[in-house]
Design a protein around this motif. Structure first.
Motif, PDB file in Angstrom:
ATOM      1  N   GLY A 153      37.323  35.873  39.159  1.00 28.56           N
ATOM      2  CA  GLY A 153      37.237  35.562  37.380  1.00 28.56           C
ATOM      3  C   GLY A 153      36.100  36.595  37.132  1.00 28.56           C
ATOM      4  O   GLY A 153      35.200  35.933  36.467  1.00 28.56           O
ATOM      5  N   LEU A 154      36.488  37.812  37.437  1.00 26.56           N
ATOM      6  CA  LEU A 154      35.437  38.633  36.623  1.00 26.56           C
ATOM      7  C   LEU A 154      35.480  38.982  35.232  1.00 26.56           C
ATOM      8  O   LEU A 154      35.943  40.106  35.064  1.00 26.56           O
ATOM      9  N   GLY A 155      35.451  38.113  34.302  1.00 25.40           N
ATOM     10  CA  GLY A 155      35.454  38.489  33.004  1.00 25.40           C
ATOM     11  C   GLY A 155      34.091  38.668  32.410  1.00 25.40           C
ATOM     12  O   GLY A 155      33.278  39.056  32.716  1.00 25.40           O
ATOM     13  N   ILE A 157      31.935  36.295  31.686  1.00 24.52           N
ATOM     14  CA  ILE A 157      30.531  35.429  32.235  1.00 24.52           C
ATOM     15  C   ILE A 157      30.504  36.048  33.878  1.00 24.52           C
ATOM     16  O   ILE A 157      29.285  36.318  34.310  1.00 24.52           O
ATOM     17  N   GLY A 158      31.745  36.220  34.559  1.00 23.49           N
ATOM     18  CA  GLY A 158      31.596  36.899  35.776  1.00 23.49           C
ATOM     19  C   GLY A 158      30.888  38.367  35.547  1.00 23.49           C
ATOM     20  O   GLY A 158      30.061  38.616  36.765  1.00 23.49           O
ATOM     21  N   LYS A 159      30.976  39.170  34.796  1.00 20.67           N
ATOM     22  CA  LYS A 159      30.435  40.394  34.630  1.00 20.67           C
ATOM     23  C   LYS A 159      28.875  40.207  34.652  1.00 20.67           C
ATOM     24  O   LYS A 159      27.940  40.783  34.932  1.00 20.67           O
ATOM     25  N   ARG A 177      43.559  38.896  38.128  1.00 16.01           N
ATOM     26  CA  ARG A 177      44.979  39.283  38.364  1.00 16.01           C
ATOM     27  C   ARG A 177      45.080  40.893  38.209  1.00 16.01           C
ATOM     28  O   ARG A 177      45.934  41.631  38.664  1.00 16.01           O
ATOM     29  N   ARG A 178      44.081  41.354  37.171  1.00 21.24           N
ATOM     30  CA  ARG A 178      44.338  42.801  36.901  1.00 21.24           C
ATOM     31  C   ARG A 178      42.928  43.345  37.414  1.00 21.24           C
ATOM     32  O   ARG A 178      41.859  42.759  37.140  1.00 21.24           O
ATOM     33  N   ARG A 179      42.939  44.611  37.970  1.00 19.29           N
ATOM     34  CA  ARG A 179      41.667  45.252  38.138  1.00 19.29           C
ATOM     35  C   ARG A 179      40.846  45.549  36.895  1.00 19.29           C
ATOM     36  O   ARG A 179      41.493  45.982  35.671  1.00 19.29           O
ATOM     37  N   PRO A 209      47.310  25.404  34.318  1.00 19.07           N
ATOM     38  CA  PRO A 209      48.140  25.616  35.452  1.00 19.07           C
ATOM     39  C   PRO A 209      48.104  26.499  36.266  1.00 19.07           C
ATOM     40  O   PRO A 209      48.490  26.521  37.483  1.00 19.07           O
ATOM     41  N   GLU A 210      47.789  27.779  35.908  1.00 12.24           N
ATOM     42  CA  GLU A 210      47.900  28.937  36.687  1.00 12.24           C
ATOM     43  C   GLU A 210      46.808  29.022  37.920  1.00 12.24           C
ATOM     44  O   GLU A 210      47.156  29.524  38.717  1.00 12.24           O
ATOM     45  N   THR A 211      45.668  28.228  37.695  1.00  9.59           N
ATOM     46  CA  THR A 211      44.708  28.445  38.684  1.00  9.59           C
ATOM     47  C   THR A 211      44.398  26.950  39.112  1.00  9.59           C
ATOM     48  O   THR A 211      43.692  26.543  39.894  1.00  9.59           O
TER      49      THR A 211
HETATM   50  P1  NAP Z   1      36.903  35.381  30.539  1.00  7.27           P
HETATM   51  O1  NAP Z   1      36.399  36.539  29.930  1.00  7.27           O
HETATM   52  O2  NAP Z   1      38.261  35.194  30.011  1.00  7.27           O
HETATM   53  O3  NAP Z   1      37.085  35.711  32.124  1.00  7.27           O
HETATM   54  C1  NAP Z   1      38.203  35.071  32.914  1.00  7.27           C
HETATM   55  C2  NAP Z   1      38.320  36.000  34.027  1.00  7.27           C
HETATM   56  O4  NAP Z   1      39.332  35.114  34.964  1.00  7.27           O
HETATM   57  C3  NAP Z   1      39.188  37.202  33.632  1.00  7.27           C
HETATM   58  O5  NAP Z   1      38.632  38.434  34.473  1.00  7.27           O
HETATM   59  C4  NAP Z   1      40.551  37.239  34.161  1.00  7.27           C
HETATM   60  O6  NAP Z   1      41.067  38.375  34.677  1.00  7.27           O
HETATM   61  C5  NAP Z   1      40.274  36.052  35.391  1.00  7.27           C
HETATM   62  N1  NAP Z   1      41.396  35.225  35.597  1.00  7.27           N
HETATM   63  C6  NAP Z   1      41.871  34.362  34.667  1.00  7.27           C
HETATM   64  N2  NAP Z   1      43.136  33.908  35.213  1.00  7.27           N
HETATM   65  C7  NAP Z   1      43.099  34.199  36.486  1.00  7.27           C
HETATM   66  C8  NAP Z   1      43.949  34.045  37.644  1.00  7.27           C
HETATM   67  N3  NAP Z   1      45.339  33.062  37.367  1.00  7.27           N
HETATM   68  N4  NAP Z   1      43.952  34.580  38.614  1.00  7.27           N
HETATM   69  C9  NAP Z   1      42.862  35.540  38.932  1.00  7.27           C
HETATM   70  N5  NAP Z   1      41.995  35.716  37.901  1.00  7.27           N
HETATM   71  C10 NAP Z   1      42.329  34.995  36.737  1.00  7.27           C
HETATM   72  O7  NAP Z   1      36.297  34.147  30.381  1.00  7.27           O
HETATM   73  P2  NAP Z   1      34.859  33.794  30.497  1.00  7.27           P
HETATM   74  O8  NAP Z   1      34.062  33.663  29.025  1.00  7.27           O
HETATM   75  O9  NAP Z   1      34.119  34.726  31.369  1.00  7.27           O
HETATM   76  O10 NAP Z   1      34.827  32.037  30.801  1.00  7.27           O
HETATM   77  C11 NAP Z   1      35.371  32.043  31.979  1.00  7.27           C
HETATM   78  C12 NAP Z   1      35.483  30.417  32.559  1.00  7.27           C
HETATM   79  O11 NAP Z   1      34.356  29.961  32.816  1.00  7.27           O
HETATM   80  C13 NAP Z   1      36.011  29.548  31.297  1.00  7.27           C
HETATM   81  O12 NAP Z   1      37.489  29.666  31.142  1.00  7.27           O
HETATM   82  C14 NAP Z   1      35.542  28.073  31.481  1.00  7.27           C
HETATM   83  O13 NAP Z   1      36.568  27.653  32.129  1.00  7.27           O
HETATM   84  C15 NAP Z   1      34.211  28.658  32.524  1.00  7.27           C
HETATM   85  N6  NAP Z   1      33.104  28.105  31.891  1.00  7.27           N
HETATM   86  C16 NAP Z   1      32.224  27.020  32.481  1.00  7.27           C
HETATM   87  C17 NAP Z   1      31.050  26.873  31.792  1.00  7.27           C
HETATM   88  C18 NAP Z   1      30.217  25.660  32.531  1.00  7.27           C
HETATM   89  O14 NAP Z   1      29.246  25.075  31.852  1.00  7.27           O
HETATM   90  N7  NAP Z   1      30.127  25.567  33.798  1.00  7.27           N
HETATM   91  C19 NAP Z   1      30.806  27.171  30.719  1.00  7.27           C
HETATM   92  C20 NAP Z   1      31.693  28.440  30.117  1.00  7.27           C
HETATM   93  C21 NAP Z   1      32.951  28.708  30.530  1.00  7.27           C
HETATM   94  P3  NAP Z   1      42.588  38.577  34.505  1.00  7.27           P
HETATM   95  O15 NAP Z   1      43.014  38.246  33.264  1.00  7.27           O
HETATM   96  O16 NAP Z   1      42.569  40.338  35.006  1.00  7.27           O
HETATM   97  O17 NAP Z   1      43.365  37.785  35.571  1.00  7.27           O
END
Ligand code: NAP
Ligand code: 8YV
Length: 321
Positions: A153-155, A157-159, A177-179, A209-211
């Motif tokens: 999940g390199l979005g 927060i991941g970055k 899912r995508r590079r 559901p997807e994850t």
């Molecule tokens: P984001 O920018 O949307 O990043 C999500 C990443 O996950 C995207 O790079 C996406 O890439 C990838 N992804 C999504 N569905 C996937 C799948 N089925 N298989 C593989 N990769 C998948 O979101 P964000 O802002 O970084 O937040 C991420 C998540 O962190 C949130 O949705 C939330 O659940 C969690 N979070 C937790 C806390 C906490 O307090 N612990 C706080 C904030 C957020 P692709 O679209 O290319 O697949």
């Protein structure tokens, strides 16, 4: 905008409720004795919903409000809202991206260090008087030095986590899912391939559901007996029973978890394990960042009912003007 009726199904930060109540006619469903009666009598009036992660806003719930226009979610993760259904029915869902990114990445690094360097255990050693009675805390079983880190999940927060890990001098790879075009880290087309290639797997993937249970027995097996799993994303992405078995059988070494399948309930088997780290979903939990998230919930609602459109609509409900 006092003529606009909005509903908060569950408790939210007081600041959010106060600011919404200043502008709108806000109904606090969770405080009502007869919730069903209220909905029956007033559903047609409700045009906005303000919600957090603790109330399930599925199609059955949302479908009760014929004039609903917008659902403003407190949190970047919106897996408790059926956004697909909302999009199909012309509704807008907003979340709270960006304002929490760096805070959650900070927490993740803390959780990683706590887990790898056994910090809670060594602190307990001191507090329990063992430093005096038994001597120095034993050297830790593992280290971050030379470790390969995989991010699922390199979005946003991941970055932000990856940027911090780069400064630690660690090799990073990832699975989405995508590079991602804007990074040079090694990409794995499958989660299993990522898990097999790294020493430490960090999940920042969304729920839904997807994850669901995507991190299962096979992924733990691929991570291996020295492997460490960190979860700062969503608990629903993990098959918790498989993770407990993997820890008990030493299929993996340890875990650091901020999120769980059925929060706030945490399995007794995990609580009983001394060699893992468990945090109560504190990723974004500072006054500073929760304040920014709350303000974004309020601003999305205000913008929408001022006719300016949503500030942060989710992908399933893109705003077309
Ligand atoms: P984001 O920018 O949307 O990043 C999500 C990443 O996950 C995207 O790079 C996406 O890439 C990838 N992804 C999504 N569905 C996937 C799948 N089925 N298989 C593989 N990769 C998948 O979101 P964000 O802002 O970084 O937040 C991420 C998540 O962190 C949130 O949705 C939330 O659940 C969690 N979070 C937790 C806390 C906490 O307090 N612990 C706080 C904030 C957020 P692709 O679209 O290319 O697949
Ligand atoms: C929130 C989170 O605190 O943004 C998210 O997705 O998990 C946390 O930042 C939580 O959603 C509020 O309940």
């Amino acid at each position: 905008m006092k003529t606009v009726d909005i509903l908060a199904p569950g408790p939210m930060m007081p600041m959010v409720l106060e600011k919404l109540a200043e502008q709108f006619t806000l109904h606090r469903l969770w405080e009502m004795d007869d919730k069903e009666g209220f909905i029956k009598a007033n559903a047609h009036k409700i045009r906005g919903l303000a919600t957090g992660g603790h109330v399930k806003c599925d199609s059955a719930f949302l479908g009760q409000f014929p004039h609903l226009e917008i659902i403003t979610n407190f949190g970047v993760g919106y897996d408790s809202v059926d956004a697909k259904w909302a999009g199909q029915h012309g509704l807008v869902v907003t979340n709270t991206p960006d304002v929490l990114t760096e805070e959650v990445a900070d927490t993740c690094l803390g959780l990683l260090l706590m887990t790898v360097k056994e910090m809670p255990q060594s602190e307990r050693w001191l507090r329990d008087g063992e430093w005096v009675s038994k001597g120095a805390y034993p050297l830790t079983h593992t280290t971050l030095r030379g470790k390969k880190i995989g991010i699922f999940g390199l979005g946003r927060i991941g970055k932000a986590i990856a940027r911090r890990l780069e400064a630690f001098g660690l090799e990073i790879s990832y699975h989405n899912r995508r590079r991602a075009e804007d990074v040079a880290y090694a990409y794995h087309e499958t989660l299993a391939s990522l898990a097999a290639a790294v020493d430490i797997l960090i999940s920042v993937a969304p729920g839904g559901p997807e994850t669901h249970h995507i991190i299962n027995a096979d992924i733990f097996k691929a991570l291996g007996p020295k492997g460490i799993f960190i979860n700062i994303g969503r608990g629903s992405a993990v098959d918790e029973k498989a993770m407990i078995a993997a820890l008990q059988n030493k299929t993996i070494w340890s875990v650091g978890l901020d999120v769980f399948e059925n929060e706030p309930s945490v399995p007794a088997e995990l609580i009983a394990m001394e060699n893992i780290v468990l945090l109560p979903h504190i990723g974004s939990g500072t006054h500073y960042t929760r304040g920014l998230m709350g303000q974004l919930v309020v601003d999305n609602m205000t913008n929408w009912f001022s006719g300016k459109g949503p500030i942060s609509p989710v992908a399933e409900t893109p705003y077309k003007g």
